[in-house]
Design a protein around this motif. Structure first.
Motif, PDB file in Angstrom:
ATOM      1  N   GLY A   1      43.419  66.435  49.229  1.00  0.00           N
ATOM      2  CA  GLY A   1      43.435  65.780  50.533  1.00  0.00           C
ATOM      3  C   GLY A   1      43.510  66.796  51.654  1.00  0.00           C
ATOM      4  N   ALA A   2      44.324  67.824  51.476  1.00  0.00           N
ATOM      5  CA  ALA A   2      44.448  68.856  52.503  1.00  0.00           C
ATOM      6  C   ALA A   2      43.119  69.560  52.713  1.00  0.00           C
ATOM      7  CB  ALA A   2      45.523  69.856  52.091  1.00  0.00           C
ATOM      8  N   ILE A   3      42.439  69.862  51.597  1.00  0.00           N
ATOM      9  CA  ILE A   3      41.138  70.536  51.723  1.00  0.00           C
ATOM     10  C   ILE A   3      40.163  69.631  52.462  1.00  0.00           C
ATOM     11  CG2 ILE A   3      39.195  71.429  50.421  1.00  0.00           C
ATOM     12  CD1 ILE A   3      41.299  72.018  48.168  1.00  0.00           C
ATOM     13  N   LEU A   4      40.195  68.373  52.105  1.00  0.00           N
ATOM     14  CA  LEU A   4      39.286  67.411  52.741  1.00  0.00           C
ATOM     15  C   LEU A   4      39.564  67.347  54.243  1.00  0.00           C
ATOM     16  CD1 LEU A   4      37.182  65.172  52.390  1.00  0.00           C
ATOM     17  CD2 LEU A   4      39.056  63.578  52.117  1.00  0.00           C
ATOM     18  N   ALA A   5      40.861  67.244  54.587  1.00  0.00           N
ATOM     19  CA  ALA A   5      41.214  67.125  55.993  1.00  0.00           C
ATOM     20  C   ALA A   5      40.756  68.350  56.767  1.00  0.00           C
ATOM     21  CB  ALA A   5      42.720  66.933  56.128  1.00  0.00           C
ATOM     22  N   SER A   6      40.968  69.549  56.190  1.00  0.00           N
ATOM     23  CA  SER A   6      40.556  70.746  56.933  1.00  0.00           C
ATOM     24  C   SER A   6      39.036  70.814  57.035  1.00  0.00           C
ATOM     25  CB  SER A   6      41.120  72.022  56.313  1.00  0.00           C
ATOM     26  OG  SER A   6      41.518  71.808  55.015  1.00  0.00           O
ATOM     27  N   CYS A   7      38.365  70.297  56.018  1.00  0.00           N
ATOM     28  CA  CYS A   7      36.912  70.290  56.069  1.00  0.00           C
ATOM     29  C   CYS A   7      36.433  69.384  57.198  1.00  0.00           C
ATOM     30  CB  CYS A   7      36.380  69.783  54.728  1.00  0.00           C
ATOM     31  SG  CYS A   7      34.771  70.389  54.354  1.00  0.00           S
ATOM     32  N   ILE A   8      37.052  68.218  57.335  1.00  0.00           N
ATOM     33  CA  ILE A   8      36.664  67.310  58.411  1.00  0.00           C
ATOM     34  C   ILE A   8      36.989  67.946  59.764  1.00  0.00           C
ATOM     35  CG2 ILE A   8      37.003  65.013  59.382  1.00  0.00           C
ATOM     36  CD1 ILE A   8      37.764  64.052  56.628  1.00  0.00           C
ATOM     37  N   ALA A   9      38.145  68.615  59.815  1.00  0.00           N
ATOM     38  CA  ALA A   9      38.516  69.259  61.069  1.00  0.00           C
ATOM     39  C   ALA A   9      37.487  70.304  61.466  1.00  0.00           C
ATOM     40  CB  ALA A   9      39.895  69.891  60.932  1.00  0.00           C
ATOM     41  N   LEU A  10      36.998  71.059  60.469  1.00  0.00           N
ATOM     42  CA  LEU A  10      35.978  72.071  60.756  1.00  0.00           C
ATOM     43  C   LEU A  10      34.700  71.418  61.252  1.00  0.00           C
ATOM     44  CD1 LEU A  10      36.121  74.830  58.038  1.00  0.00           C
ATOM     45  CD2 LEU A  10      36.412  75.049  60.482  1.00  0.00           C
ATOM     46  N   ALA A  11      34.330  70.304  60.581  1.00  0.00           N
ATOM     47  CA  ALA A  11      33.133  69.592  61.014  1.00  0.00           C
ATOM     48  C   ALA A  11      33.333  69.099  62.452  1.00  0.00           C
ATOM     49  CB  ALA A  11      32.847  68.429  60.085  1.00  0.00           C
ATOM     50  N   ALA A  12      34.561  68.637  62.766  1.00  0.00           N
ATOM     51  CA  ALA A  12      34.859  68.177  64.109  1.00  0.00           C
ATOM     52  C   ALA A  12      34.697  69.321  65.101  1.00  0.00           C
ATOM     53  CB  ALA A  12      36.283  67.626  64.155  1.00  0.00           C
ATOM     54  N   TYR A  13      35.197  70.494  64.693  1.00  0.00           N
ATOM     55  CA  TYR A  13      35.083  71.677  65.557  1.00  0.00           C
ATOM     56  C   TYR A  13      33.625  72.024  65.771  1.00  0.00           C
ATOM     57  CZ  TYR A  13      35.474  76.517  67.038  1.00  0.00           C
ATOM     58  OH  TYR A  13      35.346  77.697  67.711  1.00  0.00           O
ATOM     59  N   ALA A  14      32.834  71.881  64.695  1.00  0.00           N
ATOM     60  CA  ALA A  14      31.422  72.236  64.800  1.00  0.00           C
ATOM     61  C   ALA A  14      30.689  71.284  65.728  1.00  0.00           C
ATOM     62  CB  ALA A  14      30.777  72.207  63.407  1.00  0.00           C
ATOM     63  N   THR A  15      31.008  70.016  65.634  1.00  0.00           N
ATOM     64  CA  THR A  15      30.280  69.050  66.449  1.00  0.00           C
ATOM     65  C   THR A  15      31.004  68.732  67.746  1.00  0.00           C
ATOM     66  OG1 THR A  15      31.371  67.316  65.209  1.00  0.00           O
ATOM     67  CG2 THR A  15      29.162  67.925  64.490  1.00  0.00           C
ATOM     68  N   GLY A  16      32.277  69.032  67.807  1.00  0.00           N
ATOM     69  CA  GLY A  16      33.033  68.757  69.018  1.00  0.00           C
ATOM     70  C   GLY A  16      33.295  67.280  69.246  1.00  0.00           C
ATOM     71  N   SER A  17      33.232  66.478  68.194  1.00  0.00           N
ATOM     72  CA  SER A  17      33.420  65.049  68.397  1.00  0.00           C
ATOM     73  C   SER A  17      34.891  64.694  68.195  1.00  0.00           C
ATOM     74  CB  SER A  17      32.542  64.254  67.436  1.00  0.00           C
ATOM     75  OG  SER A  17      33.135  64.243  66.164  1.00  0.00           O
ATOM     76  N   ALA A  18      35.376  63.863  69.098  1.00  0.00           N
ATOM     77  CA  ALA A  18      36.797  63.522  69.069  1.00  0.00           C
ATOM     78  C   ALA A  18      37.125  62.640  67.867  1.00  0.00           C
ATOM     79  CB  ALA A  18      37.181  62.819  70.366  1.00  0.00           C
ATOM     80  N   HIS A  19      36.189  61.786  67.497  1.00  0.00           N
ATOM     81  CA  HIS A  19      36.554  60.844  66.445  1.00  0.00           C
ATOM     82  C   HIS A  19      36.683  61.533  65.091  1.00  0.00           C
ATOM     83  CE1 HIS A  19      32.563  59.980  64.503  1.00  0.00           C
ATOM     84  NE2 HIS A  19      33.351  59.599  63.529  1.00  0.00           N
ATOM     85  N   LEU A  20      35.971  62.647  64.925  1.00  0.00           N
ATOM     86  CA  LEU A  20      36.157  63.408  63.680  1.00  0.00           C
ATOM     87  C   LEU A  20      37.541  64.040  63.634  1.00  0.00           C
ATOM     88  CD1 LEU A  20      32.802  65.170  62.785  1.00  0.00           C
ATOM     89  CD2 LEU A  20      34.072  63.506  61.453  1.00  0.00           C
ATOM     90  N   TYR A  21      37.988  64.511  64.825  1.00  0.00           N
ATOM     91  CA  TYR A  21      39.358  65.046  64.876  1.00  0.00           C
ATOM     92  C   TYR A  21      40.345  63.970  64.453  1.00  0.00           C
ATOM     93  CZ  TYR A  21      38.331  69.530  67.066  1.00  0.00           C
ATOM     94  OH  TYR A  21      37.900  70.796  67.309  1.00  0.00           O
ATOM     95  N   ALA A  22      40.135  62.792  64.988  1.00  0.00           N
ATOM     96  CA  ALA A  22      41.042  61.680  64.646  1.00  0.00           C
ATOM     97  C   ALA A  22      40.979  61.404  63.151  1.00  0.00           C
ATOM     98  CB  ALA A  22      40.642  60.439  65.432  1.00  0.00           C
ATOM     99  N   SER A  23      39.739  61.451  62.615  1.00  0.00           N
ATOM    100  CA  SER A  23      39.582  61.200  61.193  1.00  0.00           C
ATOM    101  C   SER A  23      40.313  62.251  60.362  1.00  0.00           C
ATOM    102  CB  SER A  23      38.091  61.183  60.857  1.00  0.00           C
ATOM    103  OG  SER A  23      37.903  61.296  59.478  1.00  0.00           O
ATOM    104  N   ALA A  24      40.204  63.501  60.812  1.00  0.00           N
ATOM    105  CA  ALA A  24      40.884  64.583  60.098  1.00  0.00           C
ATOM    106  C   ALA A  24      42.377  64.333  60.071  1.00  0.00           C
ATOM    107  CB  ALA A  24      40.579  65.923  60.762  1.00  0.00           C
ATOM    108  N   LEU A  25      42.906  63.938  61.239  1.00  0.00           N
ATOM    109  CA  LEU A  25      44.336  63.692  61.349  1.00  0.00           C
ATOM    110  C   LEU A  25      44.744  62.542  60.422  1.00  0.00           C
ATOM    111  CD1 LEU A  25      46.639  64.880  63.051  1.00  0.00           C
ATOM    112  CD2 LEU A  25      46.423  62.866  64.512  1.00  0.00           C
ATOM    113  N   LEU A  26      43.937  61.500  60.471  1.00  0.00           N
ATOM    114  CA  LEU A  26      44.218  60.326  59.647  1.00  0.00           C
ATOM    115  C   LEU A  26      44.241  60.699  58.164  1.00  0.00           C
ATOM    116  CD1 LEU A  26      44.460  57.169  59.757  1.00  0.00           C
ATOM    117  CD2 LEU A  26      42.035  57.152  59.226  1.00  0.00           C
TER     118      LEU A  26
END
Lengths: 217, 670, 315
Positions: free
Chosen positions: A39-64
Motif C-alpha cells: 500500500g505504501a508503494i502504491l501511495a507513493s506511486c500515485i503521489a509521483l504521478a500526481a507530481y508529474a501531472t500536477g493534478s490535485a485529485h491524484l494527491y487526494a487519491s494518494a492520501l486516501l
C-alpha cells in the motif's frame, strides 16, 4: 530517461516484489505487513504521478490510499487475526517453490501480454502495465492457493491494489468518485467479512477452506 | 571424383588395418601368451594415428575418398572435414588412455574375458572411426550397426549375470529403435532427391535434396530420436544407467566418453550440415529436452548408491548440457544470428571434449577401485585415499573438473555456455528472450548439483574410513592403469589452463556447422578466452591462488615453532566407535531426495514402532520406467496377446502371410 | 602503468586480509549492542586469530594431505576473490583474469574443498556438515549467478569492471531489475556466509550447525586460516554488493590520487552493511534446516524475476 520515470519504474518493481513476497509468505502477521508495504508503494506511486501531472485529485487519491492501506486496513486485519487467533497459514495447498515457479510463469505471460500495449504518456509505458498485470495475476494466484480464509481476503485486497496501480499507470487514476467508492467498499467489505469469519468459525470450528467446502448442504 | 589417399587417410587406414589385425590376433593370445601384453598398447598407437589424422583434417580442405569396398555400384564414401576431425581427436586421445588402462586391466581378468574384450574392443574402435568418416548414409548405417553390436557384446562381457544380460538387451533394443528412426530419416531424405536421377546415398546428395519445411521437420524429429537414443536423451536414456555400470570399467569409460558423443556428432551432422536452415522449434525442442535431461540426470545421480551408476547418470546430465548448447545454437541459426550460433556450438563441443576426458578418467578410476576392493556399492567403500594415494589424487582432478570448478576444464565450457545464454536476449521473439534466462538458471542449477554429486562421490569413495573392514586392504592400482588415468588428468588440466588451444581445435568445426566466426577472442599466449569484454584467464588464477597459498604456508610455517601434533580424531569428544557412523551414500543424497521429491519416483520402507529389527530402505526408480516404459510394455503385451489368439496354428499359413505381405509391398512400391 | 596496477592490487589484497576481522568484530559488536550487551570490542577477532596462530595445531592421525591443504586452498581462494572485485578501483591486475561467473566458480571451489576436507576424517559431524554445506551451496551458487546476470545483462558483459563502470556512469538512476537482484543478493549473502536465519555463527549445536560442523577437527593455525577465510568471504560478499548496488565512489582513473577517498567510502559502505546485517540477524530467527532450500529457492526465483524485469523495462 528522466529521474521521475526511473523513480516510477523503481516503485513498480518494488510493487511486484511485494506481490511476490506475499505469495511466498506463510505467516499471517508478515503477510499483513507486506500488504501495508505494498500500500505504501502504491501511495507513493500515485503521489509521483500526481507530481508529474500536477493534478490535485491524484494527491487526494494518494492520501486516501495511504490512510486506508497503510494504517486502517492493516490495523483491522491485525485485530481480526488476533481475535480469531490465527497466526499461521496452514501449509499452503501447493509447496511454496512450486507456487513461485507458477508465479514466474504468470509474470512471463503478463509481461508478454503487455508488450504490445503502448500508452501515450511521458512517464508511463508498457512496462508498468506489465507489472500491474503481473501483480494482478499473482494476487489471484494467491487467492487460489491459500488455505485459510483470512489470507484469501488479503489476496483479494492485493488484487484491488494491483487494479488501482494499473489504473494509475494507464490513465493517471480514476475519477475521484469511483476511487472513494472503492475505498468505502473495501472497508465495508472487511467489516462484513470480519463478522462472517466469526460466524464461520462458530459454525465449523475452523477457517480452513477445505473444512468449509466439505459442508455443502 | 578422384580417389585421393593423403596423409590423413593413410593414418586412418593404417589404424583400421592395425585394429583389425589386433582384433584377429586377440583370440590367439591364449596360444601365444607372449604377444598378449602388446595387444592393447598397439591399439593405443592406432588411436594416436586417428587423433593425428583428425588434427590434420581440421585445417586442410575436406578430403573425400571412395573406398573400393562396398557393393558393386554402391561404394563406401568417406570424407574428412573439420567436424569429423574434431571428433576423431576426441576419440583418439581418450582411446589412447583407455587402451593403456586396458593393458593393465587385462591382467586381472581370466580366460577368456581379456581375449574377448581384445577382439570386440578393437572392432568397436574401427567401426567408431568409420562412423566419424562415413560420407554416405549407407556406409554410415553399416558402421553404426557394427558399432552398436560390438559395443553390445562388450556391455555383456559379464554375461553370466542376469542383470548384465537384461541391461545389455535393453541397450540393444533402444539402440535398434534409434537405428530404425535413423534409417527412416535417411530414407525420407533419399526419396526427396531429384526425380528420375539414380538414387544417391551420399551426404552431399542428401544436402542437395532441399526438402520443404514439413519434410525437413520430420527428418529432424526422426534424426533427433535416433541420435538422442544413442546419446541418452530423455525419454530414451533409460538404457544408459543400466548398461554403462555393468560393462567392464574401461569399456564404461569408452561408452561414456566416446559412444555418447557419436549421437552428438550425428545430430550436428544432420541438423546443421545435411538439413537446410533450421526452424526455431527445432532449437526450442532440443534446448528443452537437453535441459530436462540435464536436470533429471543430475538429480538421479545425486541419489545413486552405486558408484558406476552415479557416474552413468552424471553422463546423462552432461549430455543434456551439451544438447542444450546445441539447441541454443539451432535457435540462433534459425534467426540468422550466426556468430552467436558459433559461440553456442563452441561451448557445446568444448563440453563434449571435457566430458570425454573427465568421465573417462572417473570411469577408469572406478575400475581401479573395483579391482582393488571388488566393491561397487558406495556404502561399503571409503578411505581409499590412504591406500591408493596416486589414484586418489588423479581422481580428485577429475572430480574437481566435472564439478565445474575453476581453474580446471569443466569450468571453461560452463563459462562459455553461460555466455551463450546471456547473449540470447538478442533473439527477436519476446517469449524466447524471456524464457532463455530460465535456461541459464537451470544450467546454473545443474552445475551446482554436479558439485554436490561429485563431493558425494569422491568423499564417500576416497575419504573417511573404510566402511567395510574387508575392503580395507586395497592396494594401489598398476602402473599402466595409473598411466591411463594420468593422461586423462593431464588433458583435463591442459584443457583447463589452455582454453585457446582447445578452441583452436573446435573453431574450424563450429565454423563449418554455422558458417560464421565466433565472437570469441583468445590471447595472452593462448590462455585467455573472451566474449565481448568478459575474459577468463585460467593461468593468472592458478598463479594468484598458488602465490597466496604459498605465502600463507611460508609465513605460518616459518613463524610456527612446532609442527602439528598427531592425535586420534576428536569428534567433539565422542570416541569413534565404528566406521558405520559416517554418512552413507543414501544419507548424503537425502537432502536432494527431500527437496526434489516430486521429480523422483521413490519407495520408502520405514520400520514400525514395534519392529524388533528395524529396517530402513528406500529405492529410487526412474520415473520414465513407471510413466512410459512399463505402460508401453504392457500395451505391447496386450497387443501380442490379442493377435496371438487369432493366429492360425499351422506354420504354412503364417508363411503364406509373409509371402502375401512381401508381394503386397512389391506391388505398392513405385 | 603496470607498477601502478601492481600497487593498487597489492593494497587491495592487504586491505581485504587486514580489514576482514575488523568487519567481523564490527558486526559482532553491533549485534551485542542491539541485544543490549556491551560486547567484546572491535578487536576481539584479531585477538582470537593471533591466539590460534600461536598455538600448536593438533591434527588427527587419520588425516590425509587434503585435510591439511584445504585451509590454505580456501584462504587463497577467498583472497583471490577479494583481489579481483572492483570494489575500490576498476583498474586491477586481476580484474581481467576472471569475470562474475569465474568469481562464483572460485567460491564453489573453496566450498568443495571445505566439504571434502570435512569428510576426510570420517566423523559423523564432518560428513553431516559437508552434506549441509553442499545443500546450501548448490542452491546458493545458481542464485548468486542469476543475481550477477542482472547487471551483466544491463551492461552487456559479465566482466565486473564493465558492470561497475556502466552502473557508476549512470549516476542516480536506480534500475528496477536491480531491486530484485539486491533482495536476492541479501538472501544469498546470508546463506553463503552462514549467518542467521540460515545458520547461526555463534553456536555449535549438532542439530542445526552447518558451517561450524566443517571446522570441528581443525585447530591452531589451520583453524585460524579457516576463520580468517570466513571473515574475508563476508567482506568479499559485502564488497560485491557494494560494487553492484552502490557503485558510487569507485575510482576509474589511472592515477593513485582517488584511492584514499575510495577506501574511505568503502569502509563507510562496509560499516553500514555490517550494521544492516547485524540488524537482520538480530531480528530473524533461525530457519529449520528443511526450510533453507525454500529460502534459497526464493532467492533464486527473485533473481530470475530480476532478469525478466530487466527485459520488460529494457534497461
Amino acid at each position: 530517461m528522466t529521474t521521475l520515470a526511473s523513480a516510477i519504474h523503481l516503485l513498480a518493481a518494488l510493487f511486484l516484489l511485494a506481490a511476490f513476497a506475499m505469495l511466498s509468505q506463510r505467516r499471517l502477521a508478515n503477510l499483513i505487513t507486506l500488504y501495508a508495504w505494498q500500500g505504501a508503494i502504491l501511495a507513493s506511486c500515485i503521489a509521483l504521478a500526481a507530481y508529474a501531472t500536477g493534478s490535485a485529485h491524484l494527491y487526494a487519491s494518494a492520501l486516501l490510499n495511504a490512510l486506508l492501506k497503510i494504517l486502517l486496513v492493516p490495523a483491522l486485519l491485525r485485530s481480526l487475526a488476533r481475535r480469531l487467533d490465527v497466526q499461521w497459514d496452514r501449509e499452503s495447498l501447493v509447496q511454496i517453490p512450486t507456487v513461485m515457479l507458477i508465479g514466474l510463469g504468470l509474470v512471463i505471460f503478463a509481461f508478454n501480454a503487455a508488450l504490445p500495449i503502448a500508452v501515450p504518456g511521458a512517464a508511463i509505458n508498457h512496462a508498468t502495465v506489465g507489472i500491474a498485470l503481473a501483480a494482478l495475476l499473482l494476487s489471484l494466484l494467491m487467492m487460489i492457493l491459500r488455505a485459510t480464509a483470512l489470507s484469501q481476503v488479503i489476496g483479494f485486497l492485493a488484487l484491488e491494489n494491483s487494479l488501482i496501480f494499473a489504473a494509475t499507470s494507464v490513465t493517471y487514476g480514476m475519477p475521484m468518485v469511483i476511487e472513494f467508492g472503492i475505498a468505502l467498499d473495501v472497508i465495508v467489505g472487511i467489516f462484513i467479512l470480519g463478522v462472517f469469519f466469526f460466524h464461520i468459525r462458530e459454525q465449523f470450528d475452523s477457517l480452513n477452506i477445505d473444512r468449509i467446502e466439505g459442508h455443502h448442504e | 571424383m578422384n580417389v585421393s589417399i593423403g596423409l590423413p587417410w593413410g593414418l586412418i587406414l593404417s589404424a583400421l588395418v592395425l585394429w583389425s589385425a589386433l582384433a584377429f590376433a586377440s583370440p590367439f593370445t591364449v596360444r601365444f601368451p607372449r604377444i598378449a601384453p602388446f595387444i592393447f598398447p598397439l591399439g593405443a598407437v592406432g588411436a594416436l594415428c586417428v587423433a593425428t589424422a583428425g588434427l590434420l583434417a581440421l585445417h586442410g580442405p575436406p578430403v573425400a575418398t571412395i573406398s573400393p569396398l562396398g557393393l558393386p555400384g554402391l561404394p563406401f564414401h568417406g570424407r574428412l572435414d573439420a567436424l569429423s576431425g574434431f571428433f576423431l581427436i576426441l576419440f583418439g586421445l581418450t582411446t589412447v588412455a583407455i587402451s593403456l588402462d586396458l593393458a593393465g586391466y587385462r591382467r586381472h581378468e581370466h580366460y577368456p574375458t581379456a581375449e574377448r574384450i581384445g577382439a570386440q574392443y578393437h572392432i568397436l574402435l574401427a567401426s567408431l572411426t568409420l562412423v566419424f568418416v562415413a560420407a554416405d548414409s549407407y556406409s554410415f548405417m553399416i558402421a553404426w550397426e557394427a558399432m552398436a553390436l560390438s559395443s553390445y557384446l562388450l556391455v555383456i562381457t559379464d554375461h553370466l549375470s542376469g542383470a548384465t544380460r537384461r541391461a545389455g538387451f535393453l541397450y540393444l533394443l533402444i539402440e535398434h529403435v534409434g537405428a530404425l528412426a535413423l534409417l527412416a530419416a535417411f530414407a525420407i531424405l533419399i526419396a526427396q532427391g531429384p526425380a528420375g536421377a539414380p538414387l544417391s546415398f551420399t551426404f552431399t546428395a542428401l544436402h542437395a535434396a532441399h526438402p520443404d519445411a514439413a519434410v525437413a521437420g520430420l527428418v529432424f524429429i526422426l534424426a533427433f530420436l535416433g541420435f538422442g537414443a544413442k546419446a541418452g536423451l530423455i525419454p530414451l536414456h533409460v538404457w544408459l544407467p543400466q548398461a554403462h555400470p555393468v560393462a567392464p570399467s574401461p569399456i564404461s569409460a569408452l561408452l561414456s566418453s566416446v559412444l555418447l558423443k557419436v549421437g552428438i556428432y550425428g545430430l550436428l551432422r544432420v541438423a546443421f550440415i545435411i538439413l537446410p536452415t533450421p526452424a526455431p522449434w527445432w532449437g526450442l525442442t532440443t534446448l528443452s529436452i537437453g535441459l530436462m535431461t540435464a536436470l533429471l540426470g543430475a538429480l538421479s545421480s545425486a541419489v545413486q548408491n552405486d558408484m558406476k551408476r552415479l557416474l552413468a547418470y552424471s553422463s546423462v546430465e552432461n549430455i543434456g548440457l551439451i544438447t542444450a548448447g546445441i539447441g541454443l545454437a539451432l535457435l540462433f541459426s534459425a534467426y540468422g544470428l550466426k556468430a552467436l550460433a558459433t559461440l553456442a556450438l563452441i561451448a557445446a563441443l568444448y563440453h563434449c571434449l571435457n566430458h570425454a576426458f573427465f568421465k573417462g578418467l572417473l570411469f577408469l578410476g572406478t575400475g581401479s577401485v573395483l579391482h582393488a576392493t571388488g566393491e561397487r556399492r558406495l556404502s561399503r567403500l571409503g578411505g581409499l585415499i590412504h591406500r591408493m594415494p596416486q589414484t586418489a589424487l588423479l581422481m580428485l582432478i577429475g572430480t574437481l573438473a566435472i564439478a565445474g570448478v575453476p581453474p580446471l576444464n569443466g569450468f571453461v565450457s560452463e563459462w562459455l555456455t553461460l555466455q551463450a545464454f546471456l547473449k540470447a536476449t538478442a533473439l527477436p521473439r519476446p517469449y524466447l528472450a524471456m524464457g532463455i534466462p530460465l535456461g541459464a538458471a537451470l544450467t546454473a542449477l545443474v552445475a551446482g548439483l554436479a558439485g554436490y554429486v561429485m563431493v558425494k562421490f569422491y568423499g564417500i569413495v576416497f575419504l573417511g574410513r573404510p566402511r567395510d573392514a574387508q575392503r580395507a586392504q586395497a592396494r594401489e592400482s598398476g602402473r599402466l592403469e595409473r598411466a591411463g588415468l594420468g593422461l586423462l588428468a593431464l588433458l583435463c588440466l591442459l584443457a583447463g589452463v589452455w582454453p585457446a588451444g582447445v578452441i583452436a581445435l573446435i573453431r574450424p568445426a563450429a565454423h563449418l556447422l554455422s558458417g560464421a566466426n565466433a565472437m570469441i577472442t583468445t590471447g595472452d599466449l593462448g590462455a585467455r578466452v573472451g566474449v565481448g569484454h568478459a575474459t577468463y584467464v585460467p593461468w593468472v588464477l592458478w598463479i594468484a591462488l598458488g602465490a597466496i597459498a604459498l605465502a600463507a604456508i611460508l609465513i605460518l610455517r616459518v613463524r610456527a615453532a612446532r609442527g602439528a601434533r598427531r592425535v586420534p580424531v576428536w569428534n567433539c569428544g565422542h570416541p569413534l566407535a565404528s566406521a558405520r557412523i559416517q554418512d552413507t551414500a543414501e544419507g548424503f543424497g537425502q537432502p536432494i531426495r527431500d527437496v526434489f521429491a516430486a521429480f523422483l519416483a521413490m519407495r520408502r520402507h520405514r520400520p514400525a514402532q514395534d519392529d524388533r529389527v528395524p529396517r530402513y530402505a528406500s529405492t529410487i526408480e526412474d520415473r520414465f520406467w513407471q510413466g512410459l516404459y512399463q505402460p508401453a510394455a504392457r500395451g505391447f503385451a496386450l497387443l501380442f496377446a490379442a493377435t496371438a489368439t487369432r493366429q492360425p496354428r499351422r506354420i504354412a499359413i503364417s508363411l503364406l502371410g509373409v509371402l502375401m505381405t512381401l508381394i503386397g509391398l512389391l506391388v505398392l512400391a513405385p | 602503468m603496470i607498477a601502478h596496477l601492481l600497487v593498487r592490487q597489492t593494497i587491495q589484497i592487504l586491505f581485504v586480509i587486514a580489514m576482514a576481522p575488523l568487519l567481523a568484530g564490527w558486526i559482532r559488536q553491533c549485534r551485542a549492542w542491539l541485544s543490549n550487551r556491551s560486547g567484546a570490542g572491535l578487536l576481539q577477532p584479531y585477538r582470537e586469530l593471533f591466539k590460534l596462530l600461536r598455538k600448536q595445531p593438533v591434527v588427527a592421525e587419520e588425516a590425509s594431505m587434503l585435510f591439511v591443504a584445504t585451509p590454505y586452498v580456501v584462504f587463497a581462494a577467498m583472497v583471490v576473490a577479494g583481489a579481483m572485485i572492483p570494489m575500490i578501483t576498476t583498474r586491477l591486475l586481476l580484474a581481467g583474469a576472471a569475470d562474475a561467473v569465474a568469481l562464483a566458480g572460485v567460491f564453489t571451489m573453496a566450498r568443495i574443498f571445505a566439504a571434502l576436507a570435512a569428510m576426510d576424517l570420517g566423523t559423523a559431524f564432518g560428513s553431516m556438515g559437508a552434506r549441509r554445506t553442499m545443500l546450501v551451496g548448490f542452491l546458493a551458487e545458481p542464485a548468486l549467478l542469476m543475481v550477477l546476470f542482472t547487471p551483466a545483462l544491463i551492461s552487456g558483459s559479465t566482466s565486473l569492471v564493465v558492470i561497475v563502470h556502466d552502473l557508476a556512469r549512470h549516476g542516480v538512476i536506480l534500475y528496477p531489475s536491480m531491486v530484485f537482484a539486491a533482495a536476492a543478493y541479501v538472501m544469498v549473502t546470508l546463506a553463503e556466509n552462514a549467518r542467521l536465519p540460515v545458520d547461526n555463527p555463534d553456536t555449535h549445536l549438532e542439530l542445526t550447525m552447518i558451517h561450524e560442523a566443517l571446522n570441528l577437527e581443525y585447530s591452531g593455525r589451520y583453524l585460524a586460516l579457516i576463520e580468517w577465510s570466513a571473515a574475508i568471504k563476508l567482506l568479499v560478499y559485502i564488497g560485491i554488493g557494494a560494487a553492484l548496488f552502490l557503485p558510487w565512489g569507485i575510482t576509474q582513473g589511472p592515477g593513485l590520487a582517488g584511492l584514499p577517498m575510495a577506501y574511505a567510502l568503502l569502509v563507510a559502505k562496509l560499516a553500514a552493511a555490517g550494521t544492516g546485517l547485524a540488524a537482520i540477524e538480530t531480528l530473524s530467527a533461525k530457519l529449520r534446516l528443511f526450510r533453507v532450500p525454500e529460502f534459497l529457492g526464493t532467492a533464486f526465483l527473485l533473481a530470475v524475476l530480476g532478469l525478466l524485469v530487466r527485459y520488460l523495462f529494457g534497461h
